[in-house]
Design an enzyme around this catalytic site. Structure first.
Site, PDB file in Angstrom:
ATOM      1  N   ASP A   1      -5.181  18.229 124.874  1.00  0.00           N
ATOM      2  CA  ASP A   1      -6.157  19.264 124.506  1.00  0.00           C
ATOM      3  C   ASP A   1      -7.538  18.750 124.892  1.00  0.00           C
ATOM      4  O   ASP A   1      -8.257  18.207 124.053  1.00  0.00           O
ATOM      5  CB  ASP A   1      -6.129  19.517 122.994  1.00  0.00           C
ATOM      6  CG  ASP A   1      -4.893  20.253 122.529  1.00  0.00           C
ATOM      7  OD1 ASP A   1      -4.797  21.460 122.793  1.00  0.00           O
ATOM      8  OD2 ASP A   1      -4.040  19.611 121.892  1.00  0.00           O
TER       9      ASP A   1
ATOM     10  N   ARG B   1      -9.817  14.716 123.725  1.00  0.00           N
ATOM     11  CA  ARG B   1      -8.852  13.633 123.531  1.00  0.00           C
ATOM     12  C   ARG B   1      -9.219  12.442 124.416  1.00  0.00           C
ATOM     13  O   ARG B   1      -9.130  11.301 123.984  1.00  0.00           O
ATOM     14  CB  ARG B   1      -7.434  14.114 123.853  1.00  0.00           C
ATOM     15  CG  ARG B   1      -6.996  15.348 123.056  1.00  0.00           C
ATOM     16  CD  ARG B   1      -7.002  15.142 121.558  1.00  0.00           C
ATOM     17  NE  ARG B   1      -6.522  16.318 120.838  1.00  0.00           N
ATOM     18  CZ  ARG B   1      -7.221  16.975 119.918  1.00  0.00           C
ATOM     19  NH1 ARG B   1      -8.450  16.576 119.604  1.00  0.00           N
ATOM     20  NH2 ARG B   1      -6.711  18.021 119.305  1.00  0.00           N
TER      21      ARG B   1
ATOM     22  N   ARG C   1     -15.459  26.302 119.670  1.00  0.00           N
ATOM     23  CA  ARG C   1     -14.442  26.165 120.721  1.00  0.00           C
ATOM     24  C   ARG C   1     -14.377  27.431 121.575  1.00  0.00           C
ATOM     25  O   ARG C   1     -13.788  27.415 122.656  1.00  0.00           O
ATOM     26  CB  ARG C   1     -13.078  25.890 120.091  1.00  0.00           C
ATOM     27  CG  ARG C   1     -13.030  24.626 119.252  1.00  0.00           C
ATOM     28  CD  ARG C   1     -11.764  24.566 118.409  1.00  0.00           C
ATOM     29  NE  ARG C   1     -10.581  24.440 119.217  1.00  0.00           N
ATOM     30  CZ  ARG C   1      -9.340  24.690 118.792  1.00  0.00           C
ATOM     31  NH1 ARG C   1      -9.158  25.143 117.552  1.00  0.00           N
ATOM     32  NH2 ARG C   1      -8.309  24.534 119.591  1.00  0.00           N
TER      33      ARG C   1
ATOM     34  N   LYS D   1      -5.594  29.941 125.650  1.00  0.00           N
ATOM     35  CA  LYS D   1      -5.092  29.960 124.269  1.00  0.00           C
ATOM     36  C   LYS D   1      -6.124  30.615 123.357  1.00  0.00           C
ATOM     37  O   LYS D   1      -7.311  30.698 123.733  1.00  0.00           O
ATOM     38  CB  LYS D   1      -4.755  28.536 123.808  1.00  0.00           C
ATOM     39  CG  LYS D   1      -5.944  27.558 123.729  1.00  0.00           C
ATOM     40  CD  LYS D   1      -5.474  26.156 123.392  1.00  0.00           C
ATOM     41  CE  LYS D   1      -6.639  25.224 123.167  1.00  0.00           C
ATOM     42  NZ  LYS D   1      -6.223  23.832 122.959  1.00  0.00           N
ATOM     43  N   HIS D   2      -5.697  31.140 122.180  1.00  0.00           N
ATOM     44  CA  HIS D   2      -4.395  31.117 121.525  1.00  0.00           C
ATOM     45  C   HIS D   2      -3.921  32.569 121.441  1.00  0.00           C
ATOM     46  O   HIS D   2      -4.443  33.318 120.611  1.00  0.00           O
ATOM     47  CB  HIS D   2      -4.493  30.526 120.132  1.00  0.00           C
ATOM     48  CG  HIS D   2      -5.166  29.181 120.070  1.00  0.00           C
ATOM     49  ND1 HIS D   2      -6.556  29.017 120.105  1.00  0.00           N
ATOM     50  CD2 HIS D   2      -4.641  27.936 119.978  1.00  0.00           C
ATOM     51  CE1 HIS D   2      -6.835  27.721 120.026  1.00  0.00           C
ATOM     52  NE2 HIS D   2      -5.685  27.033 119.949  1.00  0.00           N
TER      53      HIS D   2
ATOM     54  N   HIS E   1      -3.394  25.688 111.034  1.00  0.00           N
ATOM     55  CA  HIS E   1      -2.877  24.357 110.726  1.00  0.00           C
ATOM     56  C   HIS E   1      -2.445  24.271 109.261  1.00  0.00           C
ATOM     57  O   HIS E   1      -1.580  23.465 108.905  1.00  0.00           O
ATOM     58  CB  HIS E   1      -3.932  23.280 110.985  1.00  0.00           C
ATOM     59  CG  HIS E   1      -4.294  23.090 112.427  1.00  0.00           C
ATOM     60  ND1 HIS E   1      -5.206  23.876 113.061  1.00  0.00           N
ATOM     61  CD2 HIS E   1      -3.844  22.191 113.340  1.00  0.00           C
ATOM     62  CE1 HIS E   1      -5.331  23.478 114.319  1.00  0.00           C
ATOM     63  NE2 HIS E   1      -4.513  22.468 114.509  1.00  0.00           N
TER      64      HIS E   1
ATOM     65  N   ASP F   1       1.931  26.932 120.378  1.00  0.00           N
ATOM     66  CA  ASP F   1       1.022  26.029 119.680  1.00  0.00           C
ATOM     67  C   ASP F   1       1.897  25.060 118.882  1.00  0.00           C
ATOM     68  O   ASP F   1       3.115  25.248 118.740  1.00  0.00           O
ATOM     69  CB  ASP F   1       0.083  26.817 118.771  1.00  0.00           C
ATOM     70  CG  ASP F   1      -1.221  26.072 118.485  1.00  0.00           C
ATOM     71  OD1 ASP F   1      -1.318  24.872 118.809  1.00  0.00           O
ATOM     72  OD2 ASP F   1      -2.153  26.691 117.939  1.00  0.00           O
TER      73      ASP F   1
END
Length: 473
Positions: free
Chosen positions: A72, A80, A142, A172-173, A185, A257
């Site tokens: 990601d 990352r 984001r 995404k998403h 999450h 996801d």
């Protein structure tokens, strides 16, 4: 294992993209690659720095030459590659505010060049959610913004920038996580917008990304009631088959996801979620950041059993594995370099600062004749961002609140500055001590903040430092 069951198992593992624990390759990943494993996903916990990441990727490529290796790497708050130090790209909300698609394309291309240097060939980006809910707890900065047309054109630019470097992009998403006030999450969000709003807001950026040739689309664990009132999109044949494949004409790889998220598996467990995602039309299953060997084998066994019992059609499984195999061949990796830390994009701090929102109070603060300092207040991140370095502190621009000298003017920085955030307490305390104080929101604006940077990347932080006259120590 007889040859028939071995062939079935090979199809199953050809649809899986687990994470793994540690900063070196888990031994079971090597074994499962030989058995047909399609992909792995790297997370922040797998990254200690550029040299270590190069070693890890080189090790992966030595034992699994044509594995899909994904991350990601959105740029900005979600990074990352630069997890220990903070992103070297400004992030989507800043780019959307600047509204120069050439800058967005170049930012994505720079990320793509860095990824290819590491041998990473699938980026789980760009985010093309329209952030229509200001208090969205997981999308926010984001997103490129709150306007569907703006998000569409910048999403296309990001797809083009990544894929021109030989990295598969993943919009995404789907069909949109921007109109939610729940983090998937942690729970199962719902979008209750009417169908006509979904058509021109949520779906439009995905329609544009598909038309631009995006290689992958990632699902959301969100119930969109106007399309499928019962099932989250990841598990909805209506959403994935009728809408994404049918109406939008997408023929690439549908990526789930992460199935370890509560919105996907809190009630059923990850193995059952994997079966349901494949049934619905997902092709490549992201199983989560801390997948252990036991977790992985339980998922494999559950999908094999579902095919053998007739719950999951073998033809559907074979189609998913074939799509993933085509993706692997289309975006085959090149050579891995010894160290891949890229410094090629030097963002102009003045350019980035043009994206900021600066109030009259902040302008007045700038005019105060006093030495400026920045105090950063800890702000709990969402799980998508993780414990990445962020804000002025990551850029070496901060002073501890207890060390602010008499006569200094202070900018108190935090993110997600809702009522009750400790930044307000710190700001009030410093005002009571006689300092001229402004408050900086390093995230999506929640209605407060004298300066809003629309992101916590190191790039944005350096631009903030220049704007406020604070130099790195």
């Amino acid at each position: 294992m007889d040859s028939t069951r071995e062939a079935l198992r090979r199809l199953v593992v050809g649809t899986l993209m687990p994470g793994f624990v540690g900063t070196t390759v888990a031994p079971w990943v090597t074994r499962e690659y030989a058995a047909g494993l399609a992909a792995v996903c790297l997370y922040g916990a797998n990254v200690a720095g550029p040299e270590q990441l190069s070693s890890l990727c080189a090790e992966l490529r030595s034992v699994a030459p044509d594995l899909l290796v994904s991350v990601d790497e959105e740029g900005g708050d979600v990074t990352r590659l630069h997890y220990p130090t903070g992103s070297n790209q400004p992030g989507n909300a800043v780019l959307g505010r600047l509204d120069d698609t050439a800058l967005t394309r170049e930012s994505a291309a720079a990320i793509g060049r860095e990824l290819t240097a590491y041998g990473i060939n699938l980026d789980l980006a760009p985010v093309v959610d329209v952030n229509s809910a200001p208090d969205n707890p997981v999308i926010g900065v984001r997103s490129f913004g709150e306007d569907a047309a703006l998000v569409s054109r910048h999403g296309v630019a990001a797809v083009e920038g990544l894929q021109a470097q030989g990295v598969a992009a993943c919009a995404k998403h789907f069909p949109g996580h921007g109109d939610t006030v729940t983090d998937s999450h942690l729970a199962l969000p719902r979008v209750d917008a009417p169908a006509e709003v979904l058509e021109v807001r949520e779906l439009e950026p995905f329609r544009a990304a598909v038309a631009a040739g995006v290689a992958c689309v990632m699902t959301s664990h969100v119930v969109v009631t106007a399309i499928d009132p019962e099932r989250p999109s990841t598990f909805s044949p209506t959403m994935l088959g009728d809408v994404l494949r049918g109406r939008l004409g997408f023929d690439g790889v549908i990526v789930s996801d992460a199935l370890d998220m509560a919105g996907a598996s809190a009630e059923t467990g990850i193995p059952e979620a994997a079966v349901r995602a494949l049934q619905a039309g997902c092709d490549l299953l992201c199983t989560g950041s801390e997948t252990t060997e036991d977790d992985y084998l339980a998922i494999v066994d559950a999908v094999v059993a579902a095919v053998e019992s007739g719950r999951l059609d073998r033809t559907r499984l074979a189609d998913a594995a074939a799509r993933v195999e085509r993706l692997r061949r289309t975006f085959a990796p090149g050579a891995v370099v010894a160290a891949a830390a890229s410094k090629e994009v030097l963002w102009s701090e003045d350019t980035v600062a043009q994206a900021f929102s600066v109030s009259d109070a902040a302008r007045a603060w700038q005019a105060v004749d006093a030495p400026p300092v920045i105090v950063q207040v800890a702000s709990e991140p969402n799980l998508a961002v993780g414990r990445v370095a962020w804000g002025p502190e990551a850029a070496g621009l901060t002073t501890d609140a207890d060390d602010v000298r008499a006569g200094a003017k202070v900018a108190v920085a935090g993110r997600s500055l809702e009522p009750g955030h400790p930044a307000w307490v710190v700001a009030d305390r410093l005002r009571a001590e006689g300092h001229s104080v402004i408050v900086v929101e390093c995230g999506w604006p929640r209605g407060e903040g004298d300066v809003v940077t629309y992101g916590g990347s190191v790039v944005a932080a350096r631009a903030l430092g220049r704007l406020l006259g604070v130099r790195a120590r």
